[in-house]
Design a protein around this motif. Structure first.
Motif, PDB file in Angstrom:
ATOM      1  N   LEU A   1       1.034  -1.284   0.059  1.00 10.99           N
ATOM      2  CA  LEU A   1       0.052   0.125   0.050  1.00 10.99           C
ATOM      3  C   LEU A   1       0.773   1.253   0.092  1.00 10.99           C
ATOM      4  O   LEU A   1       1.864   1.387   0.754  1.00 10.99           O
ATOM      5  CB  LEU A   1      -0.903   0.092   1.251  1.00 10.99           C
ATOM      6  CG  LEU A   1      -1.959  -1.048   1.363  1.00 10.99           C
ATOM      7  CD1 LEU A   1      -2.786  -0.777   2.652  1.00 10.99           C
ATOM      8  CD2 LEU A   1      -2.645  -1.319   0.155  1.00 10.99           C
TER       9      LEU A   1
ATOM     10  N   ILE B   1      -1.414   0.716  -5.211  1.00 14.30           N
ATOM     11  CA  ILE B   1      -1.510  -0.710  -4.576  1.00 14.30           C
ATOM     12  C   ILE B   1      -0.700  -1.658  -5.300  1.00 14.30           C
ATOM     13  O   ILE B   1      -0.971  -2.001  -6.683  1.00 14.30           O
ATOM     14  CB  ILE B   1      -2.895  -1.150  -4.422  1.00 14.30           C
ATOM     15  CG1 ILE B   1      -3.721   0.030  -3.751  1.00 14.30           C
ATOM     16  CG2 ILE B   1      -3.423  -2.448  -3.638  1.00 14.30           C
ATOM     17  CD1 ILE B   1      -5.333   0.165  -3.655  1.00 14.30           C
TER      18      ILE B   1
ATOM     19  N   PHE C   1      -8.205  -4.369  -0.451  1.00 14.13           N
ATOM     20  CA  PHE C   1      -7.473  -3.057  -0.485  1.00 14.13           C
ATOM     21  C   PHE C   1      -8.086  -2.175  -1.578  1.00 14.13           C
ATOM     22  O   PHE C   1      -7.871  -0.947  -1.484  1.00 14.13           O
ATOM     23  CB  PHE C   1      -5.964  -3.532  -0.535  1.00 14.13           C
ATOM     24  CG  PHE C   1      -5.463  -4.130   0.478  1.00 14.13           C
ATOM     25  CD1 PHE C   1      -5.311  -3.483   1.779  1.00 14.13           C
ATOM     26  CD2 PHE C   1      -5.250  -5.704   0.641  1.00 14.13           C
ATOM     27  CE1 PHE C   1      -5.012  -4.489   2.851  1.00 14.13           C
ATOM     28  CE2 PHE C   1      -4.837  -6.314   1.637  1.00 14.13           C
ATOM     29  CZ  PHE C   1      -4.724  -5.535   2.756  1.00 14.13           C
TER      30      PHE C   1
END
Lengths: 635, 635
Positions: free
Chosen positions: B281, B290, B306
């Motif tokens: 991240l 990402i 995510f």
């Protein structure tokens, strides 16, 4: 006549089933092939099998050394042996292809020693240990997806892994949508009196898209049999399902019915449902033809009942039963015997109870569909539901979202709309659902446990104070917190330029002045009656005193449209409609919040917004507000 | 270094929150305006208000006569009065505009008499009775939709009715997707040994589309820092969210991490989750960046953890908690301490219990995602779940659909796949979920109440009969029906042309012949062991006896790929992979069905398919089947 298959006295479910049975084999579209990468949400038209295995080569499943199992036969702790680099042992990482000739992998940690000459082993191993063999995931020829399967992202992944680049899917059912009626106008056309904008075609097209089909809107067609016939035959050439939207005036459906009958058959004309009576089910050239009534709410409900099953059917599904939630009805729901009724309801969770509040039932009230969280069905042979009865509601919004909703019932104020937008803007799925029933209605809702808070502005004529005395009288013993939202200016809303020169309350009683009132129980009505009494003006002298509207905005639009000359209401509403405003006095508008809801996270978010300066500024910009006590808790 | 914000020891939720907090204001896309008719599923970027009232003119709410209320003053039963056509009374239908000068409507049934001169009334009426006044549905300026609201078909209808033709919506978040790795190939490219097809980019693009964004796939980029940097900077120019997909080999994520760090910051590198560890991240030029691992299952799971929150966030939502269902785990689920694990499970309702069966946990097994009905999370500090424990499963399919699933656990046969397709083809949402664990595993599943039926083919060496004696021994006292599906030919599967001239069971023991076996408990293994015993062949003499596969197809692919020379299995599997086949004998393959499930509607549908001629034909076409007793119940 053989083709005449009217079923007026049958249940609509039976008619729909008959229709499906008869048309099932004549109207199925051919399948088509599409690129797998574009196949999201398409429906498989046949069983899909793998074109290649995956992995397509044997690969190491561990970090270690690729060797031949037979080279280790005889090795033991007492007889360790060296395997030579390259010819007998090759270093591999996870995922690496197994080198040609090798048939197994020993893990790093199983190796006793490694040196220049090779690796030292002290155990024999079996073939295919620590190897991902060919086809471990997918074997060539294996079934990947069954027929009638809606393709998801992960399915696309498996198809690509299996070397499938094209997939046979159901062609999207084509739905021709024909808006009809002399008075119907396309969106964007300036509207004359009597014109109606065609919103139904867009709503139906979007519904069809959500169900997996493609809607095509035909040009609006006037009520002339030959034009309707031409449009119908044109649609039948290219479309799989033919939809007529009737206008809103009476008997329009008869035209459609006659034309469908001329080119095919009518199975059903008229259904005992509310809203939505004049539905037509038929066939034209072997294709389903459906007549949808023109009132927006009727169109929405009947499309779900009669069009959705067809679109799904041509995709290889049956329509799913909607999810239902058991809720308590907060007021008696009347329904006429003999009609199945579809009542739009707001649903909220207040305390531990799920409650449903019926919305406006007019077939033309599009906002009832926007506001609705669910549909409450009242069966044909039932007269409704009692207050407090627990009933199943078909949900239009996910139940998690409904749980994040603060239910606000009471007086209408534009600041509540802004509060609602600020809450939504937090992006936490929280929202406010507000129902405008006036201040007294709000207190009643708190008493019955139907609301998290109520907006109220009730003047006590005895004391000149606001709200508290009403709570004490109507909710004795309950711990209710009053938080001020605004002070607001009430006054006379009059046409731009005030042509009738209305400058004081006494002018309401002038001869020929047409007043427009608020409903009993609203704070504004209490204020009006208090002021009339104080000034000794008789209600009988006010023309239009009996004409009641439920919100400030509805009073204002009555004045703005010229159907009334004056109404009593708040400045922001007058300003919103471009009216002139004659201030009469300031009043206090509070939020009444049962203490038990203060700890609710949604409520805490709401309270923090009320203390937010940007929020205050935006409320002030509406005009006619004072925020000096905004957010203050009041004894 | 200030920008270095590694959080390796923090929970990933915390890292994601930190990242959102830091980037929230730098990366929000500008809103855009779209035609309301194209706005389905778009998200409002601001509060939407009505441009005009609806109805925009006063309309009759009834069939009757438009009149002026003041013309009726003084009328009573004792003093009825005629109102003259045109000047005092005009006939109107429901929906007609109220004629100018008129202010109320009397219903047909309230009129005492009508004649040439006009209508006769015996009651006075008030203004605005039976009239839909302007703004009854929507008032100009009224809030129609809040901000952050996903536009539904009915919302489009209300906007059009309110004269709103353009609406301000959130621009769809643009997600740049960069597949990286020297070994990665585009779908459609012929694959060499070691090549891996890029399925992840398509899966991520489709996921992004489902979440409301737009994914754009960048060209596959080799593992060279300058190429990766160029691609990253190019993506950062036009995209809102930057996604790298690492290849599957080790340490690939380190490259990505270093590059993100060079142009921005890394918040988190490596997460204690399984599958999916090497997540990154970070931010680049103020935009979320990402890193997604390359194994397909890891990519899918980490994208949901995510990437989804970011796409939703830029649309003004938070990611919803997935719906969960409480299910019973049918076998012990082990999980290593220290990692949060995401186990794919099949979910079914057998009898009154919802049960979950864990699927293959390999990060590369894409079919586990296709077959999964839900995800079972095992928290980081937990070692798994006990058999029989009730646990919440996050659902990947709607619960109604799961309730329509017949759970089949047992031996694998290709006829089951066809059965499954026939069931789906009925279009009734019914389906078969099958797990291949061998015949004995199937009987065990019936014993534990985990399956509706089991496919079994177990030879009793004592009697030469099939199946019944096993049921009597393993399920004593249970009423189990045996329905024959097929007789099928078992034999040796060998390479095309049978180059090693393997013609009889004894050849398995020939020196250098590499065998591939089925797992213990499978009917084929029982058959093998029976035959070996009969012929006095020792297991030790068979090279590869220990190498076990779980299905006929996996054995066949082992032979087809050259990693083994011969396996024992059914003819249809050999045929499917283009192998030669040496018949050894016929065996009986039955469905074992607990009597209590015979009345289940899904089961009845299945039984009727088994009696369907088209189904029989299709099974026969697979080769190696005899259907003489298909559908027959066997004592």
């Amino acid at each position: 006549m053989e083709r005449q298959i009217y079923l007026e006295n049958k249940a609509w479910q039976e008619a729909l089933e008959l229709m499906m049975g008869r048309l099932a084999y004549t109207c199925f579209p051919e399948n088509e092939k599409v690129d797998v990468r574009k196949a999201l949400n398409r429906v498989t038209g046949e069983t899909v099998r793998a074109n290649r295995s995956s992995p397509h080569y044997p690969a190491s499943a561990m970090d270690g050394y690729a060797i031949r199992a037979k080279d280790t036969f005889g090795i033991s702790e007492r007889e360790p042996r060296w395997l030579k680099w390259e010819s007998e042992a090759i270093q591999v990482d996870t995922g690496d292809p197994l080198p040609a000739d090798m048939d197994t992998v020993v893990m790093l940690e199983e190796v006793l020693e490694q040196g220049e000459q090779g690796i030292l082993l002290q155990n024999s191993v079996v073939p295919w240990d620590n190897v991902r063999s060919v086809g471990e995931d997918i074997v060539e020829g294996e079934v990947l997806l069954p027929v009638n399967h809606r393709i998801r992202p992960q399915d696309q992944g498996a198809l690509i892994a299996a070397g499938v680049l094209e997939v046979t899917v159901r062609r999207k059912p084509r739905v021709g949508i024909l808006p009809t009626g002399d008075e119907i106008r396309s969106p964007g056309t300036p509207l004359e009196v009597g014109d109606i904008v065609d919103s139904n075609s867009t709503v139906l097209t979007s519904l069809v898209e959500e169900w997996g089909g493609v809607g095509t809107i035909w040009p609006i067609t006037a009520d002339r049999p030959e034009k309707l016939e031409n449009a119908l035959l044109e649609m039948a050439e290219s479309q799989d399902i033919l939809v007529f939207i009737a206008g809103s005036s009476q008997g329009r459906d008869d035209y459609t019915s006659r034309i469908i009958d001329k080119y095919g058959a009518v199975y059903l004309h008229g259904v005992a449902i509310k809203p939505g009576k004049p539905v037509i089910l038929g066939e034209v050239h072997g294709k389903p033809a459906i007549g949808i009534p023109g009132y927006p709410v009727s169109a929405f409900i009947t499309a779900q009942l009669f069009l959705e099953p067809w679109v799904k059917y041509l995709l290889g599904f049956i329509k799913k039963t909607p999810l239902t939630l058991d809720v308590v009805v907060t007021k008696k729901v009347f329904s006429s015997l003999g009609s199945e009724e579809f009542v739009r309801v707001k649903v909220g969770k207040v305390g531990e109870r799920w409650i449903a509040t019926p919305l406006n039932r007019g077939a033309g009230v599009t906002m009832s569909l926007v506001r609705a969280d669910g549909i409450l069905r009242v069966p044909r042979l039932q007269e409704g539901y009692h207050e407090g009865e627990t009933v199943p509601v078909e949900l239009l919004r996910p139940v998690e979202e409904l749980g994040e909703t603060l239910v606000c019932i009471g007086s209408h104020d534009l600041a509540i709309d802004i509060l609602s937008s600020y809450l939504k803007a937090r992006g936490k799925n929280e929202s406010i659902a507000s129902a405008h029933v006036g201040s007294l209605g709000g207190i009643l809702a708190l008493r019955k446990g139907e609301a998290h808070f109520a907006g109220i502005h009730l003047l006590d004529p005895e004391t000149g104070d606001y709200n508290r005395s009403y709570l004490e009288r109507l909710l004795p013993g309950r711990d209710i917190v009053l938080m001020n939202l605004v002070y607001r200016t009430q006054g006379l809303m009059v046409a731009k330029g005030n042509p009738l020169n209305l400058t004081k309350l006494e002018d309401l009683a002038r001869s020929g002045i047409r007043f427009i009132n608020r409903q009993g129980g609203s704070g504004t009505r209490v204020l009006l009656d208090y002021l009339l009494n104080q000034k000794g003006i008789s209600k009988e002298d006010i023309l239009g005193y009996e004409r009641e509207e439920f919100t400030h905005l509805n009073v204002a639009v009555g004045v703005a449209s010229g159907s009334a000359d004056v109404g009593l209401g708040i400045q922001s509403a007058a300003q919103s409609l471009g009216l002139d405003f004659v201030p009469i006095g300031e009043e206090r508008y509070d939020l009444a919040i049962p203490a038990e809801y203060l700890e609710d996270l949604k409520m805490q978010a709401l309270i923090s917004i009320v203390h937010n300066d940007a929020f205050k500024e935006e409320v002030l910009s509406l005009g006619g507000y004072d925020v000096r006590d905004m957010g203050k808790f009041i004894r």
